[in-house]
Design a protein around this motif. Structure first.
Motif, PDB file in Angstrom:
ATOM      1  N   GLU A 164      21.136  14.206   1.402  1.00 12.87           N
ATOM      2  CA  GLU A 164      21.407  15.616   1.126  1.00 12.87           C
ATOM      3  C   GLU A 164      20.449  16.177   0.080  1.00 12.87           C
ATOM      4  O   GLU A 164      20.208  17.385   0.051  1.00 12.87           O
ATOM      5  N   LYS A 165      19.929  15.295  -0.781  1.00 13.23           N
ATOM      6  CA  LYS A 165      18.920  15.715  -1.750  1.00 13.23           C
ATOM      7  C   LYS A 165      17.819  14.664  -1.806  1.00 13.23           C
ATOM      8  O   LYS A 165      18.089  13.460  -1.819  1.00 13.23           O
ATOM      9  N   PHE A 166      16.614  15.165  -1.828  1.00 14.52           N
ATOM     10  CA  PHE A 166      15.423  14.306  -1.868  1.00 14.52           C
ATOM     11  C   PHE A 166      14.671  14.641  -3.147  1.00 14.52           C
ATOM     12  O   PHE A 166      14.161  15.751  -3.303  1.00 14.52           O
ATOM     13  N   VAL A 167      14.658  13.701  -4.099  1.00 15.21           N
ATOM     14  CA  VAL A 167      14.048  13.926  -5.414  1.00 15.21           C
ATOM     15  C   VAL A 167      12.829  13.030  -5.558  1.00 15.21           C
ATOM     16  O   VAL A 167      12.941  11.802  -5.537  1.00 15.21           O
ATOM     17  N   TYR A 168      11.663  13.670  -5.706  1.00 16.94           N
ATOM     18  CA  TYR A 168      10.401  12.928  -5.799  1.00 16.94           C
ATOM     19  C   TYR A 168       9.848  13.094  -7.213  1.00 16.94           C
ATOM     20  O   TYR A 168       9.497  14.195  -7.630  1.00 16.94           O
TER      21      TYR A 168
ATOM     22  N   SER B 180       0.846  -1.189   0.000  1.00 18.31           N
ATOM     23  CA  SER B 180       0.000   0.000   0.000  1.00 18.31           C
ATOM     24  C   SER B 180       0.882   1.240   0.000  1.00 18.31           C
ATOM     25  O   SER B 180       2.051   1.193   0.416  1.00 18.31           O
ATOM     26  N   LEU B 181       0.333   2.349  -0.441  1.00 16.80           N
ATOM     27  CA  LEU B 181       1.080   3.601  -0.408  1.00 16.80           C
ATOM     28  C   LEU B 181       1.419   3.999   1.028  1.00 16.80           C
ATOM     29  O   LEU B 181       2.506   4.514   1.301  1.00 16.80           O
ATOM     30  N   LYS B 182       0.497   3.753   1.937  1.00 17.98           N
ATOM     31  CA  LYS B 182       0.743   4.083   3.342  1.00 17.98           C
ATOM     32  C   LYS B 182       1.981   3.348   3.859  1.00 17.98           C
ATOM     33  O   LYS B 182       2.852   3.933   4.524  1.00 17.98           O
ATOM     34  N   ASP B 183       2.094   2.053   3.520  1.00 15.41           N
ATOM     35  CA  ASP B 183       3.251   1.270   3.954  1.00 15.41           C
ATOM     36  C   ASP B 183       4.520   1.715   3.222  1.00 15.41           C
ATOM     37  O   ASP B 183       5.617   1.723   3.799  1.00 15.41           O
ATOM     38  N   PHE B 184       4.366   2.076   1.951  1.00 13.69           N
ATOM     39  CA  PHE B 184       5.515   2.562   1.189  1.00 13.69           C
ATOM     40  C   PHE B 184       6.063   3.838   1.810  1.00 13.69           C
ATOM     41  O   PHE B 184       7.276   3.986   1.987  1.00 13.69           O
TER      42      PHE B 184
ATOM     43  N   ALA C 194      11.306   5.916   7.005  1.00 10.02           N
ATOM     44  CA  ALA C 194      12.232   5.194   7.891  1.00 10.02           C
ATOM     45  C   ALA C 194      13.642   5.215   7.293  1.00 10.02           C
ATOM     46  O   ALA C 194      14.637   5.375   8.019  1.00 10.02           O
ATOM     47  N   PHE C 195      13.719   5.085   5.974  1.00  9.27           N
ATOM     48  CA  PHE C 195      15.020   5.137   5.301  1.00  9.27           C
ATOM     49  C   PHE C 195      15.629   6.532   5.435  1.00  9.27           C
ATOM     50  O   PHE C 195      16.820   6.682   5.722  1.00  9.27           O
ATOM     51  N   ILE C 196      14.811   7.556   5.239  1.00 11.71           N
ATOM     52  CA  ILE C 196      15.303   8.936   5.360  1.00 11.71           C
ATOM     53  C   ILE C 196      15.835   9.197   6.769  1.00 11.71           C
ATOM     54  O   ILE C 196      16.899   9.805   6.948  1.00 11.71           O
ATOM     55  N   ASP C 197      15.120   8.719   7.767  1.00  8.70           N
ATOM     56  CA  ASP C 197      15.521   8.953   9.155  1.00  8.70           C
ATOM     57  C   ASP C 197      16.819   8.235   9.508  1.00  8.70           C
ATOM     58  O   ASP C 197      17.552   8.666  10.409  1.00  8.70           O
ATOM     59  N   ALA C 198      17.124   7.150   8.794  1.00  5.97           N
ATOM     60  CA  ALA C 198      18.284   6.334   9.138  1.00  5.97           C
ATOM     61  C   ALA C 198      19.504   6.609   8.265  1.00  5.97           C
ATOM     62  O   ALA C 198      20.567   6.021   8.497  1.00  5.97           O
ATOM     63  N   ASN C 199      19.373   7.498   7.267  1.00  7.27           N
ATOM     64  CA  ASN C 199      20.466   7.699   6.322  1.00  7.27           C
ATOM     65  C   ASN C 199      20.737   9.185   6.099  1.00  7.27           C
ATOM     66  O   ASN C 199      19.897  10.051   6.394  1.00  7.27           O
TER      67      ASN C 199
END
Length: 552
Positions: A290-294, A272-276, A282-287
Motif C-alpha cells: 500500500e506504500k512504497f518508501v524508497y 548487482s543493482l540490476k538483480d536487486f 518480484a516482491f512488489i508483484d507478489a505482495n
C-alpha cells in the motif's frame, strides 16, 4: 671475500636511499609551492575551462595571485589549506583536494553531526566519553557560527546541504582551524566549549591520526575504541545493515509498507543493482504493497547508468507509482549519481519527496580527473563532465522535498526516524506539492484574494521551509511584467512585499518595476521604505540614486 664485496656495494646504495627519503621529507621551498600553484592554474585553464561556471576566470585568477603572494609567509599546513581553498572556489563537490590530504596526520577524536537543533558530538573515542552528546558552542574562543563561516571556503561546497554533510569534518582538523583563523596558534590540542545537561564547560582534545577515526555515512561506527551517542539496543531502518549491504528492503506488515534503503549506486559485492531491482519488483508483484518508501538519504552516488532499471520498473507499475503510495526520501548525503536518480524520480514519477534537500545541484559537474602537483605530489581532483538532467532554466542548487522533515538530536539518540514516519503516516489531504503551480492556477483563474491568502499560508508553513518562495514568486512576477502583463506583474511583486515585509530585495524589485511602468509616486514611496528599512544595506546606495533621479 665475496660476502664482504656485497656489503661494500650495499652500503652506498642504502646511504643513497636513506638520503633520498630524508630529502623527500624536507619541506618544500616557497618557490616550489608557487610552482605547484602555477601548475594547477595552468592545468585548470588548459584542460578544465568548464569549471568556470560559478566563478569567472578573472575572479579565480585574482584569488590565485593573492594566494601566490602570501605563500612565502605561510607555514606548510597553511599552504596546503590554501591550495585546497583555490580548488574549492569552483563550488562543485567532485572538484576537490581530498579531506584526507589535510587531516591525515591530525584530527580531533570526535564525530560531529548537525541536527535540526544544533551541532552535537555524535561520537568520540572512549577516553573522551564524558563529552559524548554535548552541544558544540565554541572552538577555542570562536563561536561555532563564526567557525563554520571561517572553514567554509576550504570545503568544496556545492550547497548548504553538502556543507552539513561533509563540511563538519573540517571543523575537527587543527591545521584547517589555524589556517582559517579559528584558533590563533597551530596546536594538535584544541579546546572546545560545550554544553551538556544544562552546563557549559571546556574540554581539550588531543589529535589522533585520521586512520583511527571510526565513522561512515556521517555516523560513528561503534567499536572497542569509539562510542556513539545513539542507543544501540535497536537499529532504525535507515541504519540497518549499513555496513553489510549497500541496499536492502523490508516489508512492514502493520502498514503494508515496503521500505527500501539504497545507499549507493554501485553494485554490491554480493548482488548487482540490476538483480536487486529484479528481486525488489518480484516482491512488489507478489505482495500487497500500500506504500512504497524508497530511501536514498545516505546515497552518495556511484554509476548513474545503474538507475535505468529502477525507473523502468516503477513506471511499469502504476499501482505503486501514484501520489500517496510512492514516497522518496532524500537528505544531505544524496549526491552525485543519486542526484541523477533523484532528477529522474522527480521528472518521471508521482513520488512525494520527503526529508531534507540534496547535497548536489540538479545539473552539476562530475567525473573528476586526478591532477598531481609536481613538487608536493598533492592530488587535485578536477571535474570535466557536465550532467544536465534539467533544462538550464530549471537548474537549482538542490532538489527540495515536497514535505520538509529533519531529525533532531533526541530523535537520533532514541532511534526515531521522523522522515520515515512522515511517509508512513501520510494521508492524502490535497497537500500542495507544487506551491508555484498552485498559486499560478489561482492567479490565472482571477482568484486574487485566494492567491494572497494561500501565499501567506505557504510562506509560513514549516513543511515548505526549504522552498524559496520569495525567489520563485518574484521570478513569476518578473515574467508577467516583462511579457507585457504590467498589472499582473506588479500585483505579484507587491504581494511579495506583503508576504515578506522585511525584504529589501522585494521592495527594490517592486519599486524598479513601478518606475519602469511610470508609476513614479509609488516607486518613490517604495524606494523610501527600503531606505528606512535598511539605510546602509547593499541596495541602499542604488535606491538613493534612483530616488534622487526621480526627484529631479
Amino acid at each position: 671475500m665475496k660476502h664482504h664485496t656485497i656489503k661494500l656495494v650495499l652500503l652506498p646504495l642504502l646511504f643513497l636511499l636513506h638520503t633520498g627519503i630524508l630529502l623527500a621529507q624536507e619541506s618544500l621551498t616557497s618557490q616550489q609551492w608557487q610552482e605547484d600553484l602555477d601548475y594547477l592554474q595552468e592545468r585548470v585553464h588548459n584542460d578544465f575551462p568548464s569549471l568556470f561556471k560559478k566563478i569567472d576566470q578573472t575572479q579565480w585568477d585574482t584569488e590565485v595571485a593573492k594566494f601566490r603572494d602570501q605563500i612565502p609567509n605561510l607555514q606548510e599546513h597553511e599552504v596546503k589549506v590554501g591550495l585546497t581553498r583555490m580548488v574549492s572556489l569552483f563550488e562543485y563537490g567532485h572538484t576537490q583536494i581530498t579531506f584526507s590530504t589535510l587531516a591525515k596526520d591530525a584530527v580531533l577524536p570526535i564525530n560531529l553531526y548537525h541536527f535540526e537543533d544544533g551541532i552535537f558530538i555524535e561520537g568520540v573515542q572512549n577516553n573522551n566519553k564524558s563529552v559524548l552528546g554535548a552541544k558544540l558552542i565554541k572552538i577555542g574562543n570562536t563561536p561555532v557560527a563564526d567557525a563554520l563561516k571561517a572553514i567554509r571556503p576550504v570545503v568544496p561546497v556545492e550547497n548548504d546541504q553538502y556543507f552539513k554533510a561533509y563540511g563538519l569534518r573540517f571543523l575537527t582538523v587543527p591545521s584547517i582551524l589555524h589556517a582559517q583563523g579559528v584558533i590563533p596558534e597551530y596546536s594538535e590540542n584544541v579546546s572546545l566549549t560545550l554544553e551538556k545537561d544544562g552546563k557549559m564547560f571546556t574540554h581539550t582534545f588531543t589529535s589522533v591520526p585520521l586512520k583511527e577515526v571510526s565513522r561512515d555515512y556521517g555516523f560513528t561506527i561503534p567499536n572497542e575504541n569509539w562510542i556513539s551517542v545513539r542507543q544501540q539496543e535497536e537499529t532504525p531502518l535507515y541504519l540497518k545493515k549499513l555496513q553489510e549491504k549497500l541496499f536492502f528492503f523490508e516489508y512492514l506488515e502493520d502498514s503494508k509498507t515496503l521500505y527500501v534503503r539504497q545507499s549507493s549506486v554501485f553494485d554490491d559485492k554480493e548482488e548487482s543493482l540490476k538483480d536487486f531491482y529484479k528481486r525488489l519488483f518480484a516482491f512488489i508483484d507478489a505482495n500487497d504493497v500500500e506504500k512504497f518508501v524508497y530511501d536514498v538519504r545516505l546515497n552518495g552516488g556511484g554509476n548513474n547508468y545503474n538507475n535505468k532499471p529502477l525507473i523502468k520498473g516503477i513506471l511499469a507499475r502504476p499501482e505503486i507509482n501514484k501520489r500517496g503510495t510512492f514516497f522518496y526520501l532524500i537528505g544531505r548525503n544524496t549526491f552525485s549519481a543519486c542526484q541523477n536518480l533523484t532528477n529522474e524520480i522527480e521528472n518521471y514519477t508521482e513520488a512525494i519527496i520527503v526529508g531534507e534537500p540534496t547535497a548536489e545541484n540538479k545539473n552539476f559537474l562530475g567525473d573528476a580527473k586526478r591532477v598531481t602537483l609536481p613538487n608536493s605530489k598533492i592530488h587535485a581532483y578536477l571535474s570535466f563532465a557536465w550532467w544536465q538532467d534539467m533544462p538550464q532554466w530549471e537548474n537549482k542548487d538542490w532538489t527540495i522535498p515536497h514535505l520538509a522533515v529533519a531529525m533532531t538530536f533526541n530523535d537520533y539518540v532514541t532511534n526515531q526516524d521522523p522522515v520515515l514516519d512522515a511517509a508512513v503516516n501520510y494521508t492524502e489531504t490535497n497537500f500542495i506539492l507544487n506551491p508555484m503551480e498552485h498559486l499560478t492556477q489561482l492567479f490565472m483563474a482571477g482568484k486574487y484574494a485566494e492567491v494572497k491568502s494561500e501565499a501567506v499560508k505557504i510562506a509560513n508553513d514549516d513543511a515548505y521551509r526549504y522552498y524559496n518562495f520569495e525567489e520563485e514568486f518574484g521570478a513569476a512576477g518578473y515574467r508577467l511584467f516583462s511579457n507585457g502583463n504590467i498589472e499582473g506583474g506588479l500585483y505579484v511583486l507587491e504581494l511579495i512585499t506583503q508576504v515578506f515585509p522585511e525584504s529589501t530585495s522585494a521592495l527594490y524589485s517592486l519599486a524598479s518595476s513601478q518606475e519602469q511602468a511610470k508609476q513614479l509616486d509609488n516607486a518613490k514611496k517604495n524606494y523610501q521604505k527600503l531606505l528606512a528599512l535598511d539605510p546602509n544595506g547593499s541596495l541602499a546606495s542604488t535606491a538613493k540614486k534612483r530616488l534622487a533621479k526621480l526627484n529631479k
